[in-house]
Design a protein around this motif. Structure first.
Motif, PDB file in Angstrom:
ATOM      1  N   ASP A 157       0.861  -1.183   0.000  1.00  0.00           N
ATOM      2  CA  ASP A 157       0.000   0.000   0.000  1.00  0.00           C
ATOM      3  C   ASP A 157       0.903   1.241   0.000  1.00  0.00           C
ATOM      4  O   ASP A 157       1.793   1.350   0.844  1.00  0.00           O
ATOM      5  CB  ASP A 157      -0.876  -0.059   1.262  1.00  0.00           C
ATOM      6  N   VAL A 158       0.701   2.124  -0.961  1.00  0.00           N
ATOM      7  CA  VAL A 158       1.522   3.344  -0.999  1.00  0.00           C
ATOM      8  C   VAL A 158       1.013   4.298   0.082  1.00  0.00           C
ATOM      9  O   VAL A 158      -0.180   4.557   0.179  1.00  0.00           O
ATOM     10  CB  VAL A 158       1.431   4.030  -2.376  1.00  0.00           C
ATOM     11  N   ASN A 159       1.926   4.820   0.885  1.00  0.00           N
ATOM     12  CA  ASN A 159       1.533   5.760   1.933  1.00  0.00           C
ATOM     13  C   ASN A 159       1.167   7.107   1.298  1.00  0.00           C
ATOM     14  O   ASN A 159       1.952   7.673   0.540  1.00  0.00           O
ATOM     15  CB  ASN A 159       2.679   5.978   2.921  1.00  0.00           C
ATOM     16  N   ALA A 160      -0.016   7.595   1.618  1.00  0.00           N
ATOM     17  CA  ALA A 160      -0.482   8.906   1.119  1.00  0.00           C
ATOM     18  C   ALA A 160      -0.135   9.072  -0.360  1.00  0.00           C
ATOM     19  O   ALA A 160       0.527  10.028  -0.758  1.00  0.00           O
ATOM     20  CB  ALA A 160       0.119  10.041   1.949  1.00  0.00           C
ATOM     21  N   ASP A 203      -3.548   2.442  -5.479  1.00  0.00           N
ATOM     22  CA  ASP A 203      -2.333   2.427  -4.660  1.00  0.00           C
ATOM     23  C   ASP A 203      -2.169   1.166  -3.822  1.00  0.00           C
ATOM     24  O   ASP A 203      -1.395   1.161  -2.868  1.00  0.00           O
ATOM     25  CB  ASP A 203      -2.297   3.664  -3.749  1.00  0.00           C
ATOM     26  N   LYS A 232       1.993   0.101   8.812  1.00  0.00           N
ATOM     27  CA  LYS A 232       2.088   1.569   8.784  1.00  0.00           C
ATOM     28  C   LYS A 232       2.592   2.111  10.112  1.00  0.00           C
ATOM     29  O   LYS A 232       3.176   3.188  10.169  1.00  0.00           O
ATOM     30  CB  LYS A 232       0.715   2.169   8.477  1.00  0.00           C
TER      31      LYS A 232
HETATM   32 MG    MG Z   1      -2.475   4.064   0.472  1.00  0.00          MG
END
Ligand code: MG
Length: 432
Positions: free
Chosen positions: A15-18, A111, A165
């Motif tokens: 999962d791409v952060n922000a 994402d 995260k």
């Molecule tokens: Mg994300």
């Protein structure tokens, strides 16, 4: 355990952060490390924050907050508009990079992707070290911050990605045996798949944590929230699905065309047909979870010459009225000499997954219209494609597109899609 095999699988969720903010900071390095928000119209204080960088979140900026409020909380907030083309390119680059390690990559949103490391050489290092290397490679080569969750099922990998995260390493391996320790203390809203309404219902019966839900008598849970209750408990026992479906290359375009029984004499006469074609394309886009920015219109004159016009919309489109609006502006660019015409086709390309607005964003622009369109899709799926028609298509040749007896229901079978995508050049008009 993997279904049927009895052997534990290694399912990962990256999962791409922000994502939007991270991409903006890569495109414009002076924004890196700054409080940054992405909003549709940075000059409009009523515009909604779509994503905030972690620096902005630390200053109180939240997703779905009006920009005016975000700027009060963080006056030096940098604000940029979304750039869907950049997100799509980033997703492509990241997909190609993960495919160096495993062929089984399945995108679930712009994402987020599942991947399966079973049988991959990198797994000899162990799942955690393998994912730490993949995460490091994504960071080094693309500059993207990502979190990776690892477990034996899709659900547990998703939950693990949330835990990742909060872990400085950005990678979290959730063993099913550690579920009681890691997940049970979390509030019920943290369970992936439980929305605010279900959470409220459970809370009303004093089920406040994931552990309390796991321990609830199954019949009580089912009576509260239906069959989902037993599914949720099975997920917590690690009995959920674990299959990662290999990405099928998305369609390059989605199109519909229609050869008329009688030539159409004027723009006026063509309009309702174009509405029906736009509607068909829109509903197929939504069923595929896609939207596109390139809209094109083809008109074939009575001498069998085809004429095309194309434009690029500001935002990706997947709703009938948005596609139709673009198509009408294209129609205005055709010379009168194309009439009378014998065929028209509408096509949308430049496809990418539909952006999901944040769940709390009830007043997001377009969201109400999208919800309405999805309701329409459901009604048609149940009662037939001609159960709901745009009034102005009635009585036009476009109405024929919805005629299940003539075409079969494209909604259920895709039969019309296949048929109207065929090259129809030179075919005699279909008899009425
Ligand atoms: Mg994300």
């Amino acid at each position: 355990m993997a279904e049927g095999t009895g052997r534990a699988k290694t399912i990962c969720l990256v999962d791409v952060n922000a994502m939007f903010a991270s991409c903006a900071a890569i495109a414009e390095p002076s924004l890196a490390g700054q409080p940054l928000a992405v909003a549709i119209d940075p000059s409009d204080r009523r515009s909604i924050v779509l994503t905030a960088s972690y620096e902005a979140r630390a200053r109180g900026v939240r997703t779905a907050m009006p920009l005016g409020q975000a700027l009060l909380a963080c006056p030096d907030l940098a604000v940029v508009p979304p750039d869907h083309e950049l997100y799509r390119r980033t997703q492509e680059a990241m997909g190609a990079l993960i495919e160096r390690f495993t062929p089984l990559v399945e995108w679930v949103s712009i994402d987020e992707a599942f991947f399966d490391l079973d049988g991959c050489p990198i797994l000899v290092k162990g799942a955690w070290a393998a994912c730490a290397e993949i995460r490091g490679t994504i960071g080094r080569e693309l500059g993207l911050p990502v979190s990776i969750g690892i477990s034996t099922t899709r659900f547990l990998a998703k939950m693990a990605s949330h835990l990742a995260k909060k872990d400085p390493s950005g990678v979290f391996w959730l063993h099913p045996k550690d579920v009681p320790q890691e997940l049970h203390p979390l509030p019920i809203e943290a369970f992936h798949g439980i929305g605010p309404k279900t959470a409220e219902r459970l809370q009303a019966f004093s089920i406040l944590t994931i552990g309390q839900m796991a321990a609830a008598p199954p019949h009580q849970l089912v009576s509260l929230i239906g069959q989902a209750g037993s599914t949720f408990q099975a997920e917590l026992r690690g009995e959920g699905p674990s299959a990662v479906r290999q990405a099928t290359r998305p369609a390059k375009s989605i199109s519909h065309e229609l050869t008329f029984a009688q030539d159409i004499a004027s723009q006026e006469g063509l309009r309702p047909i174009l509405l029906a074609l736009s509607d068909q394309v829109a509903s197929r886009l939504r069923r595929s979870g896609l939207a596109g920015r390139q809209v094109s219109l083809t008109v074939r004159d009575r001498f069998f010459s085809s004429h095309d016009r194309q434009l690029t919309a500001k935002q990706p489109v997947c709703l009938t009225e948005d596609i139709f609006r673009q198509v009408l502006s294209l129609l205005a660019r055709f010379p009168e000499s194309v009439f009378p015409c014998r065929l028209a086709g509408v096509s949308v390309s430049g496809l990418a997954p539909i952006e999901e607005p944040p769940a709390t964003l009830f007043d997001a622009p377009g969201q109400a219209r999208r919800a309405l369109a999805e309701t329409l899709d459901q009604i048609r799926g149940r009662f037939g494609e001609d159960s709901m028609l745009w009034a102005s298509t009635l009585g036009s040749a476009g109405q024929e597109l919805y005629d299940a007896t003539r075409h079969g229901s494209s909604f259920r079978t895709g039969a019309l899609a296949a048929r109207s995508d065929q090259r129809q050049k030179g075919r005699p008009p279909r008899p009425k």
